[in-house]
Design a protein around this motif. Sequence first.
Motif, PDB file in Angstrom:
ATOM      1  N   UNK A   1     -47.817  28.110  31.186  1.00  0.00           N
ATOM      2  CA  UNK A   1     -47.356  26.987  32.011  1.00  0.00           C
ATOM      3  C   UNK A   1     -46.660  25.933  31.138  1.00  0.00           C
ATOM      4  N   UNK A   2     -47.213  25.668  29.959  1.00  0.00           N
ATOM      5  CA  UNK A   2     -46.598  24.694  29.052  1.00  0.00           C
ATOM      6  C   UNK A   2     -45.241  25.197  28.562  1.00  0.00           C
ATOM      7  N   UNK A   3     -45.173  26.469  28.186  1.00  0.00           N
ATOM      8  CA  UNK A   3     -43.902  27.046  27.755  1.00  0.00           C
ATOM      9  C   UNK A   3     -42.890  27.044  28.901  1.00  0.00           C
ATOM     10  N   UNK A   4     -43.392  27.223  30.119  1.00  0.00           N
ATOM     11  CA  UNK A   4     -42.500  27.185  31.280  1.00  0.00           C
ATOM     12  C   UNK A   4     -41.850  25.824  31.461  1.00  0.00           C
ATOM     13  N   UNK A   5     -42.617  24.755  31.226  1.00  0.00           N
ATOM     14  CA  UNK A   5     -42.060  23.402  31.316  1.00  0.00           C
ATOM     15  C   UNK A   5     -41.007  23.180  30.221  1.00  0.00           C
ATOM     16  N   UNK A   6     -41.303  23.702  29.022  1.00  0.00           N
ATOM     17  CA  UNK A   6     -40.326  23.591  27.937  1.00  0.00           C
ATOM     18  C   UNK A   6     -39.033  24.311  28.302  1.00  0.00           C
ATOM     19  N   UNK A   7     -39.168  25.493  28.895  1.00  0.00           N
ATOM     20  CA  UNK A   7     -37.984  26.275  29.242  1.00  0.00           C
ATOM     21  C   UNK A   7     -37.194  25.633  30.370  1.00  0.00           C
ATOM     22  N   UNK A   8     -37.876  24.960  31.281  1.00  0.00           N
ATOM     23  CA  UNK A   8     -37.164  24.241  32.344  1.00  0.00           C
ATOM     24  C   UNK A   8     -36.286  23.157  31.739  1.00  0.00           C
ATOM     25  N   UNK A   9     -36.815  22.423  30.773  1.00  0.00           N
ATOM     26  CA  UNK A   9     -36.011  21.408  30.083  1.00  0.00           C
ATOM     27  C   UNK A   9     -34.826  22.043  29.358  1.00  0.00           C
ATOM     28  N   UNK A  10     -35.077  23.180  28.732  1.00  0.00           N
ATOM     29  CA  UNK A  10     -34.024  23.850  27.972  1.00  0.00           C
ATOM     30  C   UNK A  10     -32.903  24.330  28.891  1.00  0.00           C
ATOM     31  N   UNK A  11     -33.273  24.932  30.017  1.00  0.00           N
ATOM     32  CA  UNK A  11     -32.276  25.437  30.965  1.00  0.00           C
ATOM     33  C   UNK A  11     -31.454  24.284  31.542  1.00  0.00           C
ATOM     34  N   UNK A  12     -32.109  23.166  31.843  1.00  0.00           N
ATOM     35  CA  UNK A  12     -31.382  22.002  32.354  1.00  0.00           C
ATOM     36  C   UNK A  12     -30.400  21.469  31.315  1.00  0.00           C
ATOM     37  N   UNK A  13     -30.837  21.439  30.050  1.00  0.00           N
ATOM     38  CA  UNK A  13     -29.947  20.971  28.979  1.00  0.00           C
ATOM     39  C   UNK A  13     -28.808  21.958  28.732  1.00  0.00           C
ATOM     40  N   UNK A  14     -29.098  23.242  28.906  1.00  0.00           N
ATOM     41  CA  UNK A  14     -28.105  24.287  28.627  1.00  0.00           C
ATOM     42  C   UNK A  14     -26.877  24.169  29.516  1.00  0.00           C
TER      43      UNK A  14
END
Length: 317
Positions: free
Chosen positions: A47-60
């Motif tokens: 779940x924590x990694x999922x939140x990190x990836x959501x931020x990454x995808x938004x920045x991407x």
Amino acid sequence: MAKRRTKLQMLQTAPPSAQAAQTAESVRLEFLDYLRGECHLAENTIAAYGRDMTRFVQWLGQRRFEQITVDDLTHFMGVLHQEGLAPTSVSRCVVTTRMFFKYLQLEGRVQQNPAELLAAQKLWERIPGVLSAAQVETLLHAPRKTDRFWQRDRALLEVLYATGCRASEVCGLQMRNLHFDQRHLKCTGKGGKQRMVPLGMPAISAVQQYIDQLRGTLAGRTTPSPSHVFLSRTGKPLDRIQLWRLVKRYTRRVGITRNVSPHSLRHSFATHLLAGGADLRQVQEMLGHANIQTTQIYTHVEHSRLKKVHNQFHPRA
């Protein structure tokens, strides 16, 4: 036998509609499935990694994974830092990004892994907040007999500090894993790994009092009877949010104004052990750290405390 084609090769030969469907979001979800199915990480970690990836995808945005460079990733970490994300959370984002690009390599989506050169995790670390021994002692006695569930709350605080267990480990503690005669308990940590943790007599007495005087009443409020040690007012297993609120309430009561959470008691447990002369490897084992580098941060905490004492009292500091 036909050679297995990578997902990148299949996408390159797929019609435009199929390529468009393979969005960054879908890759994010596949990565989380990989963490769950192949890496066997705990759900809280995923779940924590999922939140990190959501931020990454938004920045991407519209950029493609294979276009990203180490300079881009360093900028991304800087953006998170500027947005006020906690240093420990930024540090975890570094780990998540490294794992994600390793996954992309395994799947053949990228040829190079720019995250391997990403700035070291220590650049984003901060020394964790630690309570003094006197503050811990005050907090452990914060629950009063006028509190509705004071036996449970006192036992919770005692176990958190006595064992250094994570909040999720304490909430998930089972009755069958209490071994008072041998003065230890068995907890289940990240990735389902189990470990034995010593339990001191004050904690044993507090837990035994809670079991004798209150737990049976709470357990009778739900069916079937729960196997967890710590129960909520409805008889269901206590969750991490409820535990966090309890710690916050009692720290406010005793006048501890700094930001304290259940994890602060884990930090204090490790720091006080090292200050007392415990071996780093032994502390690593009790905390359930897979990597001793994670445990070493507590040596920095102790060194910083000693430096403060030296500066304050030494005439030639």
